[in-house]
Motif scaffolding. Sequence first.
Motif, PDB file in Angstrom:
ATOM      1  N   GLU A 124       0.898  -1.038  -0.147  1.00 56.52           N
ATOM      2  CA  GLU A 124       0.064  -0.034  -0.070  1.00 56.52           C
ATOM      3  C   GLU A 124       0.854   1.305   0.035  1.00 56.52           C
ATOM      4  O   GLU A 124       1.884   1.387   0.948  1.00 56.52           O
ATOM      5  CB  GLU A 124      -0.852  -0.024   1.283  1.00 56.52           C
ATOM      6  N   ALA A 133       2.732   0.593   3.421  1.00 59.39           N
ATOM      7  CA  ALA A 133       2.733  -0.674   4.342  1.00 59.39           C
ATOM      8  C   ALA A 133       2.586  -1.712   3.325  1.00 59.39           C
ATOM      9  O   ALA A 133       2.492  -1.682   2.159  1.00 59.39           O
ATOM     10  CB  ALA A 133       1.482  -0.547   5.084  1.00 59.39           C
ATOM     11  N   VAL A 135       0.837  -6.046   3.156  1.00 57.98           N
ATOM     12  CA  VAL A 135      -0.087  -6.649   3.794  1.00 57.98           C
ATOM     13  C   VAL A 135       0.557  -8.251   3.662  1.00 57.98           C
ATOM     14  O   VAL A 135       0.582  -8.777   2.695  1.00 57.98           O
ATOM     15  CB  VAL A 135      -1.490  -6.819   3.293  1.00 57.98           C
ATOM     16  N   PRO A 153      -5.253 -11.131   7.740  1.00 58.48           N
ATOM     17  CA  PRO A 153      -3.999 -10.365   7.174  1.00 58.48           C
ATOM     18  C   PRO A 153      -3.297  -9.534   8.107  1.00 58.48           C
ATOM     19  O   PRO A 153      -4.303  -8.804   9.101  1.00 58.48           O
ATOM     20  CB  PRO A 153      -4.835  -9.527   6.019  1.00 58.48           C
ATOM     21  N   ARG A 155      -1.373  -5.985   8.421  1.00 57.68           N
ATOM     22  CA  ARG A 155      -0.805  -4.632   7.864  1.00 57.68           C
ATOM     23  C   ARG A 155       0.252  -4.130   8.622  1.00 57.68           C
ATOM     24  O   ARG A 155       0.277  -4.072   9.769  1.00 57.68           O
ATOM     25  CB  ARG A 155      -1.703  -3.750   7.760  1.00 57.68           C
TER      26      ARG A 155
END
Length: 193
Positions: A124, A133, A135, A153, A155
Amino acid sequence: MVAPAPAQRVRQVVEPAVAEVGLLLEDVEVTRAGAHSVVRVVVDVPEDDEGELDLDRVAEVTRAVSDALDAQDVVAGEYTLEVSSPGVSRPLTQRRHFARAVGRSVSVRLVDGGSVSGRLTAVERGAQDADDAVVVVPVTPGLKGRRPKNGAPVRILLADVRDARVEVDLSGLGPVDDDDVAGPRADAAGQES
């Protein structure tokens, strides 16, 4: 005996040649090997490039780097030029490294001492670089031939990553079940409906 060219000077000459063919310069190393130098150049594909670093692209960048080195005569005497990709064992240190590894198994060590291993599913882009970030879906191996279990998930801000690497994923390897190869049961194959 001629001293090897400083890697920084070689980098200055090589970087524009690499960029001209649409690749990124990852690393340059210049070492002495007997009577001649060895120039190692590591290149990679930019994050927004959908292509792969195949042999044709490596050949193209090798020609460009060789021409640039010869034109500037930055390496005294004979030298061997080695151009390569970073390879699967390279550490994931930048956002673009993670972007190229989406879909692969990764092992991530965190600044706080924790770690996460699993499938990298997304990268991201944040409003600022500090907000970028990744994931990761944690994967717990199954016991005694059972399927692995996927967790929720996780992050992770890139700023919180101490180091990360792609893990070799051998989960698709192993003995092939005869039913998978033969398709429908052999005793039903000859029957008419």
